[in-house]
Design a protein around this motif. Structure first.
Motif, PDB file in Angstrom:
ATOM      1  N   THR A 169       0.832  -1.194   0.000  1.00 23.97           N
ATOM      2  CA  THR A 169       0.000   0.000   0.000  1.00 23.97           C
ATOM      3  C   THR A 169       0.867   1.244   0.000  1.00 23.97           C
ATOM      4  O   THR A 169       2.015   1.233   0.427  1.00 23.97           O
ATOM      5  N   THR A 170       0.308   2.323  -0.478  1.00 22.35           N
ATOM      6  CA  THR A 170       1.030   3.595  -0.485  1.00 22.35           C
ATOM      7  C   THR A 170       0.162   4.669   0.148  1.00 22.35           C
ATOM      8  O   THR A 170      -1.068   4.562   0.189  1.00 22.35           O
ATOM      9  N   GLU A 171       0.819   5.694   0.640  1.00 19.03           N
ATOM     10  CA  GLU A 171       0.077   6.798   1.245  1.00 19.03           C
ATOM     11  C   GLU A 171      -0.357   7.750   0.136  1.00 19.03           C
ATOM     12  O   GLU A 171       0.458   8.284  -0.601  1.00 19.03           O
ATOM     13  N   GLU A 172      -1.673   7.920  -0.023  1.00 21.38           N
ATOM     14  CA  GLU A 172      -2.184   8.770  -1.078  1.00 21.38           C
ATOM     15  C   GLU A 172      -3.015   9.899  -0.473  1.00 21.38           C
ATOM     16  O   GLU A 172      -3.599   9.759   0.597  1.00 21.38           O
ATOM     17  N   ASP A 173      -3.092  11.017  -1.203  1.00 19.14           N
ATOM     18  CA  ASP A 173      -3.957  12.099  -0.760  1.00 19.14           C
ATOM     19  C   ASP A 173      -5.417  11.665  -0.872  1.00 19.14           C
ATOM     20  O   ASP A 173      -5.829  11.033  -1.836  1.00 19.14           O
ATOM     21  N   LYS A 174      -6.202  11.973   0.151  1.00 15.96           N
ATOM     22  CA  LYS A 174      -7.652  11.764   0.086  1.00 15.96           C
ATOM     23  C   LYS A 174      -8.279  13.040   0.616  1.00 15.96           C
ATOM     24  O   LYS A 174      -8.333  13.271   1.829  1.00 15.96           O
ATOM     25  N   LEU A 175      -8.707  13.895  -0.295  1.00 13.65           N
ATOM     26  CA  LEU A 175      -9.185  15.216   0.091  1.00 13.65           C
ATOM     27  C   LEU A 175     -10.638  15.162   0.563  1.00 13.65           C
ATOM     28  O   LEU A 175     -11.459  14.411   0.020  1.00 13.65           O
ATOM     29  N   LEU A 176     -10.944  15.942   1.572  1.00 14.94           N
ATOM     30  CA  LEU A 176     -12.307  16.084   2.050  1.00 14.94           C
ATOM     31  C   LEU A 176     -12.805  17.473   1.676  1.00 14.94           C
ATOM     32  O   LEU A 176     -12.019  18.428   1.627  1.00 14.94           O
ATOM     33  N   PRO A 177     -14.097  17.606   1.414  1.00 19.37           N
ATOM     34  CA  PRO A 177     -14.636  18.940   1.089  1.00 19.37           C
ATOM     35  C   PRO A 177     -14.612  19.848   2.323  1.00 19.37           C
ATOM     36  O   PRO A 177     -14.572  19.347   3.459  1.00 19.37           O
ATOM     37  N   PRO A 178     -14.643  21.161   2.151  1.00 16.56           N
ATOM     38  CA  PRO A 178     -14.697  22.071   3.303  1.00 16.56           C
ATOM     39  C   PRO A 178     -15.975  21.819   4.111  1.00 16.56           C
ATOM     40  O   PRO A 178     -17.062  21.717   3.550  1.00 16.56           O
ATOM     41  N   MET A 179     -15.841  21.691   5.422  1.00 18.55           N
ATOM     42  CA  MET A 179     -16.995  21.447   6.304  1.00 18.55           C
ATOM     43  C   MET A 179     -16.772  22.156   7.622  1.00 18.55           C
ATOM     44  O   MET A 179     -15.631  22.386   8.013  1.00 18.55           O
ATOM     45  N   LYS A 180     -17.876  22.473   8.316  1.00 15.29           N
ATOM     46  CA  LYS A 180     -17.773  23.076   9.641  1.00 15.29           C
ATOM     47  C   LYS A 180     -18.865  22.520  10.543  1.00 15.29           C
ATOM     48  O   LYS A 180     -19.890  22.016  10.053  1.00 15.29           O
ATOM     49  N   PRO A 181     -18.663  22.549  11.873  1.00 14.69           N
ATOM     50  CA  PRO A 181     -19.671  22.006  12.794  1.00 14.69           C
ATOM     51  C   PRO A 181     -21.049  22.597  12.531  1.00 14.69           C
ATOM     52  O   PRO A 181     -21.191  23.804  12.286  1.00 14.69           O
ATOM     53  N   GLY A 182     -22.054  21.734  12.572  1.00 12.01           N
ATOM     54  CA  GLY A 182     -23.428  22.163  12.339  1.00 12.01           C
ATOM     55  C   GLY A 182     -23.899  21.949  10.919  1.00 12.01           C
ATOM     56  O   GLY A 182     -25.111  21.934  10.662  1.00 12.01           O
ATOM     57  N   ASP A 183     -22.978  21.775   9.963  1.00  9.31           N
ATOM     58  CA  ASP A 183     -23.374  21.529   8.566  1.00  9.31           C
ATOM     59  C   ASP A 183     -24.110  20.202   8.461  1.00  9.31           C
ATOM     60  O   ASP A 183     -23.769  19.228   9.140  1.00  9.31           O
ATOM     61  N   LYS A 184     -25.109  20.168   7.581  1.00  9.05           N
ATOM     62  CA  LYS A 184     -25.796  18.921   7.274  1.00  9.05           C
ATOM     63  C   LYS A 184     -25.174  18.314   6.016  1.00  9.05           C
ATOM     64  O   LYS A 184     -24.848  19.033   5.071  1.00  9.05           O
ATOM     65  N   VAL A 185     -25.000  16.994   6.026  1.00 15.26           N
ATOM     66  CA  VAL A 185     -24.530  16.291   4.832  1.00 15.26           C
ATOM     67  C   VAL A 185     -25.571  15.250   4.458  1.00 15.26           C
ATOM     68  O   VAL A 185     -26.280  14.713   5.311  1.00 15.26           O
ATOM     69  N   LYS A 186     -25.672  14.997   3.169  1.00 13.72           N
ATOM     70  CA  LYS A 186     -26.722  14.113   2.660  1.00 13.72           C
ATOM     71  C   LYS A 186     -26.232  12.670   2.586  1.00 13.72           C
ATOM     72  O   LYS A 186     -25.148  12.403   2.076  1.00 13.72           O
ATOM     73  N   LYS A 187     -27.047  11.759   3.086  1.00 17.91           N
ATOM     74  CA  LYS A 187     -26.720  10.331   3.026  1.00 17.91           C
ATOM     75  C   LYS A 187     -26.988   9.817   1.615  1.00 17.91           C
ATOM     76  O   LYS A 187     -28.092   9.947   1.096  1.00 17.91           O
ATOM     77  N   GLN A 188     -25.954   9.213   1.017  1.00 18.78           N
ATOM     78  CA  GLN A 188     -26.103   8.610  -0.300  1.00 18.78           C
ATOM     79  C   GLN A 188     -26.331   7.101  -0.180  1.00 18.78           C
ATOM     80  O   GLN A 188     -27.214   6.553  -0.797  1.00 18.78           O
ATOM     81  N   GLN A 189     -25.492   6.460   0.611  1.00 20.34           N
ATOM     82  CA  GLN A 189     -25.590   5.003   0.756  1.00 20.34           C
ATOM     83  C   GLN A 189     -24.872   4.564   2.026  1.00 20.34           C
ATOM     84  O   GLN A 189     -23.866   5.157   2.422  1.00 20.34           O
ATOM     85  N   ILE A 190     -25.395   3.530   2.675  1.00 17.56           N
ATOM     86  CA  ILE A 190     -24.741   2.929   3.837  1.00 17.56           C
ATOM     87  C   ILE A 190     -24.324   1.512   3.446  1.00 17.56           C
ATOM     88  O   ILE A 190     -25.156   0.707   3.014  1.00 17.56           O
ATOM     89  N   ASP A 191     -23.047   1.206   3.586  1.00 18.05           N
ATOM     90  CA  ASP A 191     -22.517  -0.079   3.114  1.00 18.05           C
ATOM     91  C   ASP A 191     -21.916  -0.873   4.267  1.00 18.05           C
ATOM     92  O   ASP A 191     -20.782  -0.616   4.674  1.00 18.05           O
ATOM     93  N   PRO A 192     -22.661  -1.839   4.826  1.00 19.45           N
ATOM     94  CA  PRO A 192     -22.081  -2.716   5.852  1.00 19.45           C
ATOM     95  C   PRO A 192     -21.275  -3.833   5.176  1.00 19.45           C
ATOM     96  O   PRO A 192     -21.649  -4.306   4.098  1.00 19.45           O
ATOM     97  N   LYS A 193     -20.193  -4.254   5.806  1.00 21.81           N
ATOM     98  CA  LYS A 193     -19.384  -5.309   5.203  1.00 21.81           C
ATOM     99  C   LYS A 193     -18.805  -6.214   6.277  1.00 21.81           C
ATOM    100  O   LYS A 193     -18.293  -5.750   7.299  1.00 21.81           O
ATOM    101  N   GLN A 194     -18.898  -7.518   6.026  1.00 22.11           N
ATOM    102  CA  GLN A 194     -18.361  -8.518   6.948  1.00 22.11           C
ATOM    103  C   GLN A 194     -16.893  -8.784   6.608  1.00 22.11           C
ATOM    104  O   GLN A 194     -16.512  -8.873   5.437  1.00 22.11           O
TER     105      GLN A 194
END
Length: 694
Positions: free
Chosen positions: A427-452
């Motif tokens: 494995t290698t260390e890669e950039d994984k950027l997150l969008p700008p966010m601040k406490p109190g912001d709402k984010v929309k649920k797209q999908q929940i993926d459980p995995k065994q």
């Protein structure tokens, strides 16, 4: 007219040094050691202070005559073998053969084969270092005692042709122990839940982290279903955002073991190949107008030390090529990696950082260029500034549940602009950027993926992992790793499956006997302690005869007990259902270097053998009639071919897959990269989506 004779080990080294020294020097090659212990007997007078009985190595007669004739024509002899224990011993044997005075300053050593380094070495010749010689003798005799005393016992009690060795036996036991760990491993179930969320127009992932303020591990589907039910109708709200800056430092320049490990990871080189190619780079490459030059420093070292001259050259190069910001405020100094590191030589580095890999393309073979590039990049990066990353950790609440997203972005690449060290997991260390966010912001649920998932057993040893384990435990020294790995494979004690070591039945049998009767030989702490005592001999702090005597006192008692108590093991050949097509007898299973094979039970009258065929369940795409089977090359590498050979000549190094390409209907093969395995068509550009690597 030449007035000095210089003796080195190899013709390539002789050629390079001869060009630097000029016509006043005759440079000859000894072709390695000229004397050794005899193969036909132990060659050590145990009751006479372990006096070795050296003999001239067979086939060296013409070389020795040439050296003796050259000796008569000159006033001075210089012995310029490699700067390590082996090199010192070669010089000592040559001095004895040529009847040189031991007090004479005839020894010259250099860490790199460049014009300046060689000329400087000849300005300061020294006497032969007898402490180094004695350390080499002690190791050689110790290994001879172990090998030549235990091996005949194994021949008598187990099977002819077996051998035991001080370092090799520990290496096999590590492989054996790891296989037992894998067999005993009981997988444990665990689950993960990944939420795909949308912040504005940017999608990102967050993983389940805690429930009701407490971090929780999910161990079964019932717990997962409870979490899913709890977040099904919940809003996802940003709870906390943490941003901080962190630094990542470069890896030190290569030592022998780290070079072997990284060459295995990035170049797919075996340890022996790495050392062979490194030797070529060290001894000298013809660079055209510049002449023959050694491109790297000596490759058998456990030191990360760098000479001030090389460090200053690197500083100027980095500042000029990459800018002032890419060089740290103070030069980097790396501490010894291990307490028992000898620090006798510099780290492995390019002899001049100004010889960039791209400039060497026309002068080096593909393998030479790849290894040189690896050494060059590692050294340059080791002298550069740290990388700076901005990290962002976001906690998102959904009811009583917290999901966590972690991202980072490169703020300043520093050394990572040139090189990043690999790792055994690919494995290698890669950039994984997150969008700008601040406490109190709402984010929309797209999908929940459980995995065994299930916990995995410890991985089998690759060459890189086994070298690292031996080094960390203090077993062996830089010069021993590659030959040790070669030996345990040649003896048939381990086999390689998918580039990983597995013990053979023969290896397991030998180790079981060694564990019972010679536990000290296999004891990691005892072996590491012996290495330390031998290093003390090298430093002139221990008497080599005393070290051997102490070891042999208890070893001899072990031998006597084993001789009396070890029961003879009858290895019965397992009879197969297959019939020999040459004589009609049954074929039996035999153990060879690369695992089991079939041989005629009528041996030696009938010498018919054949490989054990493993059908992988794929029809041959070439003849459409045969089955694809797994085979092994003469060097033990697995490949795949049609069972109708020689009628059908289909062959593939990659494993064929039992379904056609959905795009062109051609055969698919299994490929592997850092993210796991995937399927790829052999004809068109179709590549199947990556399969997740657990």
């Amino acid at each position: 007219m030449a007035d000095s004779l210089v003796i080195v080990e190899s013709p390539a080294k002789a050629k390079t040094i001869g060009k630097y020294l000029g016509s006043k020097f005759i440079v000859k090659a000894s072709m390695g050691h000229i004397r050794d212990l005899p193969k036909s007997q132990i060659g050590v007078e145990i009751n006479n202070n372990f006096e070795p009985k050296y003999i001239t190595i067979r086939g060296k007669g013409s070389i020795l005559k040439e050296l003796k004739d050259a000796r008569k024509k000159v006033k001075k002899v210089y012995l310029a073998a490699d700067p390590d224990r082996e090199g010192e011993a070669i010089a000592w044997h040559l001095a004895h053969y040529l009847e040189l005075d031991e007090t004479e300053t005839c020894r010259v050593v250099f860490n790199e084969i460049t014009k300046q380094a060689v000329k400087d070495a000849f300005k300061t010749p020294r006497k032969i270092n007898l402490d180094l010689v004695n350390a080499q003798q002690a190791r050689r005799i110790l290994d001879r005692l172990v090998g030549y005393k235990i091996s005949p016992l194994l021949w008598k009690k187990v099977k002819k042709g077996l051998s035991a060795g001080r370092v090799q036996s520990v290496a096999v036991k590590l492989v054996y122990d790891r296989e037992n760990e894998i067999k005993a491993f009981v997988p444990e179930e665990y689950w993960s839940i990944t939420a795909r969320l949308l912040a504005g127009t940017t999608e990102f992932e967050a993983k389940f982290h805690s429930l009701k303020g407490e971090k929780k591990e999910l161990s079964n589907q019932q717990e997962v279903d409870e979490i899913l039910a709890g977040v099904a109708k919940s809003e996802f709200t940003i709870n906390e955002v943490k941003e901080k800056e962190r630094q990542r430092n470069p890896s030190p320049p290569f030592i022998t073991s780290s070079l072997q490990q990284e060459a295995a990871r990035k170049l797919n080189f075996r340890a022996s190949k790495t050392m062979s190619v490194a030797q070529q780079l060290y001894e000298g490459i013809d660079l055209g107008s510049e002449g023959t030059v050694g491109l790297i420093t000596y490759m058998r070292t456990d030191s990360t030390r760098i000479s001030p001259v090389a460090q200053e050259e690197a500083k100027e190069f980095i500042q000029q090529k990459y800018g002032e910001a890419y060089y740290p405020e103070t030069p980097r100094v790396y501490l010894k990696k291990a307490a028992n590191a000898q620090d006798a030589h510099e780290a492995i580095r390019p002899s001049s950082v100004l010889r960039e890999p791209d400039q060497m393309k026309d002068h080096l073979s593909r393998d030479q260029l790849r290894l040189y590039k690896l050494v060059w990049e590692r050294f340059v990066a080791s002298q550069m500034s740290s990388a700076v990353l901005d990290t962002m950790t976001v906690d998102i609440t959904a009811g009583d549940t917290i999901f966590r997203a972690v991202g980072s972005k490169m703020k300043f690449p520093g050394f990572m602009k040139v090189y990043v060290e690999g790792n055994d997991d690919g494995t290698t260390e890669e950039d994984k950027l997150l969008p700008p966010m601040k406490p109190g912001d709402k984010v929309k649920k797209q999908q929940i993926d459980p995995k065994q998932h299930f916990t995995q057993p410890p991985p089998r040893y690759t060459e890189a992992r086994l070298v690292r384990a031996l080094e960390e435990m203090g077993i062996g020294r830089p010069s021993t790793y590659a030959p040790t790995l070669e030996t345990i494979q040649k003896r048939g004690y381990v086999a390689i499956d998918e580039k990983k070591f597995i013990p053979t039945e023969l290896g397991e049998l030998v180790i079981q006997q060694m564990i019972e009767y010679f536990p000290e030989i296999l004891d990691v702490e005892f072996t590491a302690q012996m290495e330390g005592e031998l290093d003390q001999v090298e430093e002139g702090k221990e008497d080599w005869v005393k070290v051997l005597a102490t070891f042999y006192e208890s070893f001899e008692k072990r031998l006597e007990v084993a001789e009396e108590e070890m029961e003879k093991i009858e290895i019965q050949d397992e009879v197969s259902d297959e019939i020999c097509e040459k004589c009609g007898r049954h074929l039996v299973y035999k153990m060879g270097r690369f695992g089991k094979f079939l041989a005629c039970s009528g041996f030696p009258e009938c010498r018919n053998t054949k490989p054990i065929v493993k059908d992988i369940g794929v029809t041959c795409p070439n003849c459409k009639e045969g089955k694809i089977i797994e085979r092994r090359s003469k060097k033990g590498r697995i490949f795949y071919g049609c069972d109708q050979y020689p009628g059908c000549d289909f062959v593939s190094w990659d494993k064929p897959v039992d379904r056609p390409c959905p795009k062109c209907a051609s055969m698919m093969i299994e490929k592997r990269n850092k993210n796991g395995t995937f399927h790829q068509c052999i004809q068109c550009d179709f590549k199947e989506e990556q399969q997740e690597k657990e």
